[in-house]
Design an enzyme around this catalytic site. Structure first.
Site, PDB file in Angstrom:
ATOM      1  N   ARG A  73     -23.497  -8.253  -3.108  1.00  0.00           N
ATOM      2  CA  ARG A  73     -23.128  -9.388  -2.273  1.00  0.00           C
ATOM      3  C   ARG A  73     -23.762 -10.687  -2.766  1.00  0.00           C
ATOM      4  NH1 ARG A  73     -21.954  -6.651   2.865  1.00  0.00           N
ATOM      5  NH2 ARG A  73     -21.076  -8.079   4.377  1.00  0.00           N
ATOM      6  N   ARG A 128     -19.034  -4.540  17.055  1.00  0.00           N
ATOM      7  CA  ARG A 128     -20.337  -4.768  16.406  1.00  0.00           C
ATOM      8  C   ARG A 128     -20.944  -6.085  16.877  1.00  0.00           C
ATOM      9  NH1 ARG A 128     -19.004  -3.882  10.118  1.00  0.00           N
ATOM     10  NH2 ARG A 128     -20.379  -5.686  10.033  1.00  0.00           N
TER      11      ARG A 128
HETATM   12  P1  AMP Z   1     -20.894  -5.162   6.407  1.00  0.00           P
HETATM   13  O1  AMP Z   1     -20.890  -3.875   7.155  1.00  0.00           O
HETATM   14  O2  AMP Z   1     -20.602  -4.978   4.940  1.00  0.00           O
HETATM   15  O3  AMP Z   1     -20.021  -6.219   7.043  1.00  0.00           O
HETATM   16  O4  AMP Z   1     -22.389  -5.713   6.453  1.00  0.00           O
HETATM   17  C1  AMP Z   1     -22.991  -6.066   7.685  1.00  0.00           C
HETATM   18  C2  AMP Z   1     -24.291  -6.840   7.429  1.00  0.00           C
HETATM   19  O5  AMP Z   1     -25.224  -5.993   6.722  1.00  0.00           O
HETATM   20  C3  AMP Z   1     -24.174  -8.100   6.575  1.00  0.00           C
HETATM   21  O6  AMP Z   1     -23.768  -9.246   7.316  1.00  0.00           O
HETATM   22  C4  AMP Z   1     -25.593  -8.215   6.025  1.00  0.00           C
HETATM   23  O7  AMP Z   1     -26.485  -8.737   6.993  1.00  0.00           O
HETATM   24  C5  AMP Z   1     -25.977  -6.748   5.786  1.00  0.00           C
HETATM   25  N1  AMP Z   1     -25.619  -6.306   4.415  1.00  0.00           N
HETATM   26  C6  AMP Z   1     -24.716  -5.340   4.080  1.00  0.00           C
HETATM   27  N2  AMP Z   1     -24.652  -5.193   2.747  1.00  0.00           N
HETATM   28  C7  AMP Z   1     -25.514  -6.106   2.215  1.00  0.00           C
HETATM   29  C8  AMP Z   1     -25.889  -6.470   0.886  1.00  0.00           C
HETATM   30  N3  AMP Z   1     -25.343  -5.872  -0.182  1.00  0.00           N
HETATM   31  N4  AMP Z   1     -26.821  -7.446   0.729  1.00  0.00           N
HETATM   32  C9  AMP Z   1     -27.386  -8.039   1.780  1.00  0.00           C
HETATM   33  N5  AMP Z   1     -27.073  -7.769   3.057  1.00  0.00           N
HETATM   34  C10 AMP Z   1     -26.134  -6.805   3.277  1.00  0.00           C
END
Ligand code: AMP
Ligand code: ADP
Length: 213
Positions: free
Chosen positions: A88, A160
């Site tokens: 990310r 969420r």
């Molecule tokens: P997601 O489920 O992919 O939408 O991720 C939800 C949240 O988890 C994000 O908004 C970040 O706060 C954290 N997160 C998930 N993957 C990453 C990553 N690769 N790097 C940093 N934070 C992450």
């Protein structure tokens, strides 16, 4: 096959990654799901990650990299994986390239699921997630068979915390500044593939499988 899914939060990366994982018999690895499982289980990592996630910010690279490098060591990663929500940031992408290169390996595809910001809030406010198995639904576009219940595991579905509109705006801003540059990074690596994520789930999947074939 080693695939990275790119795209804004809510673009449909997780939805498509689960289908890719099933079709190609590779694990679907979502850093977001791993963080949420840690939060649910009350681990130290979960406690640290939650403070960032609740604000729509990214978890620091150091914590994320430690977690994912550990995940890659598991046996099921031998034949590849589809990564969803990782990398990310540019430092995360560089760390992944370096870790793979150290084993004489590399990614095969970075699939960018393109969805304009206007569609994202709608997608996120209707998203319902299963915190038990990571299942993802949408109240209108992809409803579960029984309202509020996960088709896959029978777990309860929730909105969420970070899908509330005020947090979504922040997450989109974070996406544009920190994650979108990965599109150019993987174009430079000559593995970028673009798909139109505004189509129906099945049509997006057909476009992706045509690329991976
Ligand atoms: P997601 O489920 O992919 O939408 O991720 C939800 C949240 O988890 C994000 O908004 C970040 O706060 C954290 N997160 C998930 N993957 C990453 C990553 N690769 N790097 C940093 N934070 C992450
Ligand atoms: P991401 O993993 O990129 O954050 P998700 O796969 O969780 O996104 O999808 C976000 C929301 O949009 C979910 O509620 C999902 O059911 C829905 N969705 C995913 N793909 C589509 C699509 N092609 N058309 C309409 N809704 C979709």
């Amino acid at each position: 096959m080693k695939i990275v899914m790119l795209g804004a939060p809510g673009a449909g990366k997780g939805t498509q990654a689960k289908m890719i994982a099933a079709k190609y018999s590779i694990p679907h690895i979502s850093t977001g799901d791993i963080f949420r499982a840690n939060i649910k289980n009350g681990t130290e990592l979960g406690k640290k990650a939650k403070t960032y996630m609740d604000q729509g910010a990214l978890v620091p690279d150091e914590l994320t990299l430690e977690l994912i490098m550990d995940r890659f060591k598991q046996d099921d990663c031998k034949n590849g994986y589809v990564l969803d929500g990782f990398p990310r940031t540019i430092p995360q992408a560089e760390a992944l390239t370096k870790a793979l290169a150290a084993e004489g390996d590399k990614l095969d595809y970075a699939v960018n699921v393109e969805v304009p910001d206007e569609n994202i809030v709608n997608r996120m406010s209707g998203r319902r997630a299963c915190l038990s198995c990571g299942g993802t639904y949408h109240v209108v576009y992809n409803p579960p068979k029984s309202e509020g219940v996960c088709d896959a595991c029978g777990g309860g579905l929730v909105l969420r915390d970070d899908d509330k509109p005020e947090t979504v705006a922040k997450r989109l801003e974070v996406y544009h500044t920190q994650t979108q540059p990965l599109i150019e990074y993987y174009a430079g690596e000559k593995i970028l593939k673009e798909v139109d994520g505004t189509k129906d789930v099945a049509d997006v999947f057909a476009d992706i499988t045509a690329i991976l074939a």
